[in-house]
Design a protein around this motif. Structure first.
Motif, PDB file in Angstrom:
ATOM      1  N   ARG B  59      24.434   9.404  50.498  1.00 35.01           N
ATOM      2  CA  ARG B  59      23.490   9.380  51.113  1.00 35.01           C
ATOM      3  C   ARG B  59      22.327   9.389  51.037  1.00 35.01           C
ATOM      4  N   GLU B  60      22.282  10.115  49.554  1.00 28.79           N
ATOM      5  CA  GLU B  60      20.314   9.982  48.976  1.00 28.79           C
ATOM      6  C   GLU B  60      20.472   8.593  47.979  1.00 28.79           C
ATOM      7  N   ALA B  61      21.388   8.014  47.463  1.00 21.76           N
ATOM      8  CA  ALA B  61      21.046   6.921  46.638  1.00 21.76           C
ATOM      9  C   ALA B  61      21.247   5.727  47.667  1.00 21.76           C
ATOM     10  N   ILE B  62      21.742   5.802  48.514  1.00 23.10           N
ATOM     11  CA  ILE B  62      21.636   4.636  49.621  1.00 23.10           C
ATOM     12  C   ILE B  62      19.608   4.697  50.353  1.00 23.10           C
ATOM     13  N   ASP B  63      19.946   6.144  50.286  1.00 20.23           N
ATOM     14  CA  ASP B  63      18.381   5.752  51.270  1.00 20.23           C
ATOM     15  C   ASP B  63      17.016   5.397  50.259  1.00 20.23           C
ATOM     16  N   ARG B  64      17.267   5.558  48.780  1.00 15.33           N
ATOM     17  CA  ARG B  64      16.568   5.604  47.738  1.00 15.33           C
ATOM     18  C   ARG B  64      16.427   3.664  48.106  1.00 15.33           C
ATOM     19  N   MET B  65      18.351   2.965  48.354  1.00 16.05           N
ATOM     20  CA  MET B  65      18.365   1.765  48.014  1.00 16.05           C
ATOM     21  C   MET B  65      17.406   1.299  49.403  1.00 16.05           C
ATOM     22  N   ILE B  66      18.002   1.476  50.781  1.00 20.00           N
ATOM     23  CA  ILE B  66      16.402   1.479  51.227  1.00 20.00           C
ATOM     24  C   ILE B  66      15.041   1.389  51.741  1.00 20.00           C
ATOM     25  N   ALA B  67      14.945   2.772  50.988  1.00 21.71           N
ATOM     26  CA  ALA B  67      13.493   2.773  50.620  1.00 21.71           C
ATOM     27  C   ALA B  67      13.011   1.224  50.225  1.00 21.71           C
ATOM     28  N   GLN B  68      13.386   0.543  49.332  1.00 22.15           N
ATOM     29  CA  GLN B  68      13.114  -0.110  47.848  1.00 22.15           C
ATOM     30  C   GLN B  68      13.609  -1.589  49.121  1.00 22.15           C
ATOM     31  N   ALA B  69      14.082  -1.165  50.179  1.00 21.29           N
ATOM     32  CA  ALA B  69      14.387  -2.980  50.708  1.00 21.29           C
ATOM     33  C   ALA B  69      13.303  -2.979  51.437  1.00 21.29           C
ATOM     34  N   GLU B  70      13.035  -1.758  52.356  1.00 27.90           N
ATOM     35  CA  GLU B  70      12.042  -1.948  52.577  1.00 27.90           C
ATOM     36  C   GLU B  70      10.445  -1.408  52.075  1.00 27.90           C
ATOM     37  N   ALA B  71      10.469  -2.436  50.755  1.00 33.10           N
ATOM     38  CA  ALA B  71       9.053  -2.402  50.361  1.00 33.10           C
ATOM     39  C   ALA B  71       9.485  -3.521  49.744  1.00 33.10           C
ATOM     40  N   LEU B  72      10.241  -4.049  50.057  1.00 34.29           N
ATOM     41  CA  LEU B  72      10.199  -6.098  49.650  1.00 34.29           C
ATOM     42  C   LEU B  72      10.259  -6.576  51.013  1.00 34.29           C
ATOM     43  N   GLY B  73      10.029  -6.154  52.070  1.00 33.12           N
ATOM     44  CA  GLY B  73       9.925  -6.403  53.664  1.00 33.12           C
ATOM     45  C   GLY B  73      11.262  -7.258  54.160  1.00 33.12           C
ATOM     46  N   ALA B  74      12.577  -6.664  53.594  1.00 35.30           N
ATOM     47  CA  ALA B  74      13.537  -7.042  53.919  1.00 35.30           C
ATOM     48  C   ALA B  74      13.797  -6.200  55.359  1.00 35.30           C
ATOM     49  N   ASN B  75      14.994  -6.750  56.359  1.00 35.74           N
ATOM     50  CA  ASN B  75      15.253  -6.256  57.282  1.00 35.74           C
ATOM     51  C   ASN B  75      16.583  -5.614  57.289  1.00 35.74           C
ATOM     52  N   ALA B  76      17.574  -5.587  56.076  1.00 32.89           N
ATOM     53  CA  ALA B  76      18.836  -5.809  55.749  1.00 32.89           C
ATOM     54  C   ALA B  76      19.513  -6.481  54.472  1.00 32.89           C
ATOM     55  N   ILE B  77      20.010  -5.438  53.927  1.00 25.47           N
ATOM     56  CA  ILE B  77      20.979  -5.112  52.943  1.00 25.47           C
ATOM     57  C   ILE B  77      22.303  -6.253  53.094  1.00 25.47           C
ATOM     58  N   VAL B  78      22.200  -7.276  52.245  1.00 21.57           N
ATOM     59  CA  VAL B  78      23.891  -7.995  52.352  1.00 21.57           C
ATOM     60  C   VAL B  78      24.554  -7.032  51.489  1.00 21.57           C
ATOM     61  N   ASN B  79      26.129  -7.408  50.734  1.00 20.33           N
ATOM     62  CA  ASN B  79      27.285  -6.957  49.301  1.00 20.33           C
ATOM     63  C   ASN B  79      27.021  -5.351  49.177  1.00 20.33           C
ATOM     64  N   VAL B  80      26.614  -5.170  49.976  1.00 17.97           N
ATOM     65  CA  VAL B  80      26.291  -3.675  49.123  1.00 17.97           C
ATOM     66  C   VAL B  80      28.268  -2.790  48.147  1.00 17.97           C
ATOM     67  N   ARG B  81      27.573  -2.367  47.296  1.00 21.50           N
ATOM     68  CA  ARG B  81      28.643  -2.132  46.171  1.00 21.50           C
ATOM     69  C   ARG B  81      28.158  -0.880  45.660  1.00 21.50           C
ATOM     70  N   PHE B  82      28.847   0.266  45.635  1.00 16.91           N
ATOM     71  CA  PHE B  82      29.077   1.350  45.028  1.00 16.91           C
ATOM     72  C   PHE B  82      30.218   1.667  43.944  1.00 16.91           C
ATOM     73  N   THR B  83      29.010   2.960  43.259  1.00 15.41           N
ATOM     74  CA  THR B  83      29.992   3.030  41.314  1.00 15.41           C
ATOM     75  C   THR B  83      29.313   4.109  41.516  1.00 15.41           C
ATOM     76  N   THR B  84      30.280   5.257  40.851  1.00 14.99           N
ATOM     77  CA  THR B  84      30.080   6.469  39.946  1.00 14.99           C
ATOM     78  C   THR B  84      30.232   6.422  38.898  1.00 14.99           C
ATOM     79  N   SER B  85      29.311   6.852  37.405  1.00 11.42           N
ATOM     80  CA  SER B  85      30.132   7.435  36.594  1.00 11.42           C
ATOM     81  C   SER B  85      29.497   8.165  35.642  1.00 11.42           C
ATOM     82  N   SER B  86      30.399   9.424  35.250  1.00 11.74           N
ATOM     83  CA  SER B  86      30.017  10.738  34.530  1.00 11.74           C
ATOM     84  C   SER B  86      28.744  11.004  33.305  1.00 11.74           C
TER      85      SER B  86
END
Lengths: 149, 104
Positions: B59-86
């Motif tokens: 949720r935290e990672a998504i929120d940070r992604m949303i904040a970036q998109a908002e700063a760019l003036g976007a109203n949607a994010i498409v083709n979202v992908r998730f990865t994890t690494s240790s």
């Protein structure tokens, strides 16, 4: 000699408890999964976009995740498999349960936003969990909300 | 903000692209969770504390992604992908990324 016997007895005890309790819990979970899957009205597909003919008004990301640990018997049996080689059936059922559970949680989320279809579903594995045999499954997709709902 | 993992937003038209947006978080698990998990190692079953940890972190990672998109003036994010690494020492990174767009 006595120490060896004690540690052997403890191990056997743990395996027996793991087998008994673990299997009962797994059976309960599988029965629950069957029931919930049958009751879920949400169609889950992994094609990239809604099929033509489906009226799509909006899409939203939905996800489900679960971390499931193996019981002692499963780990023990897998350890033997590691020596002999071959399919590790005890982990196979554990991973399957985790995937079904994660998928159901995602479907429940889709239902909560009024969707009856989830497209572009993907499964991920993550490694945030404990250092013990466990399955960490993440499932996500785009819930399609039709205009009438 | 509309977030989807499909290439387009169903039922909407993309009018502008704003580029890649991303969010990540690195989480370490604390000892308490592992003590609780030790019992589950015997009888098996869901490790609820870990499930919560994952949900929260993602949720935290998504929120940070949303904040970036908002700063760019976007109203949607498409083709979202998730990865994890240790990362070393039992810490794990959860990473989400996608393309920020404007839809009509």
């Amino acid at each position: 000699m006595v120490e060896l016997l004690v540690s052997l007895l403890v191990t056997v005890g743990l395996v027996v408890v793991g087998f008994g309790v673990g299997r009962a819990r797994e059976r309960r979970h599988l029965a629950e999964l069957d029931r919930r899957e049958a009751a879920s009205p949400v169609v889950v597909v992994d094609v990239k976009s809604p099929p033509p003919g489906v009226d799509a008004a909006a899409g939203t990301l939905v996800m489900g995740e679960v971390v499931i640990a193996a019981d002692y018997f499963k780990s023990f049996a897998a350890m033997f498999r590691n020596i002999l080689g071959g399919e590790v059936k005890t982990y196979q059922s554990m991973l399957n349960r985790a995937r079904r559970e994660a998928k159901l949680r995602m479907a429940d989320q889709a239902q909560a936003v009024g969707a009856d279809l989830v497209v572009n579903v993907r499964f991920e594995w993550s490694d945030v969990g404990p250092r013990m045999p466990s399955a960490e499954i993440f499932c996500y997709g785009t819930a399609i909300v039709s205009p009438r709902s | 903000m509309i977030i989807v993992n499909t290439e387009t937003v169903p039922g909407r038209e993309i009018t502008a692209f704003h580029g890649l947006v991303q969010g990540n978080t690195i989480r370490a698990k604390h000892v308490g969770r592992d003590i609780g998990a030790a019992l589950k190692n015997l009888v098996g079953g869901e490790l609820t504390a870990y499930t919560e940890l994952l949900t929260e972190a993602r949720r935290e990672a998504i929120d940070r992604m949303i904040a970036q998109a908002e700063a760019l003036g976007a109203n949607a994010i498409v083709n979202v992908r998730f990865t994890t690494s240790s990362v070393a020492g039992g810490a794990a990174e959860l990473y989400s990324y996608g393309t920020a767009v404007t839809v009509d």
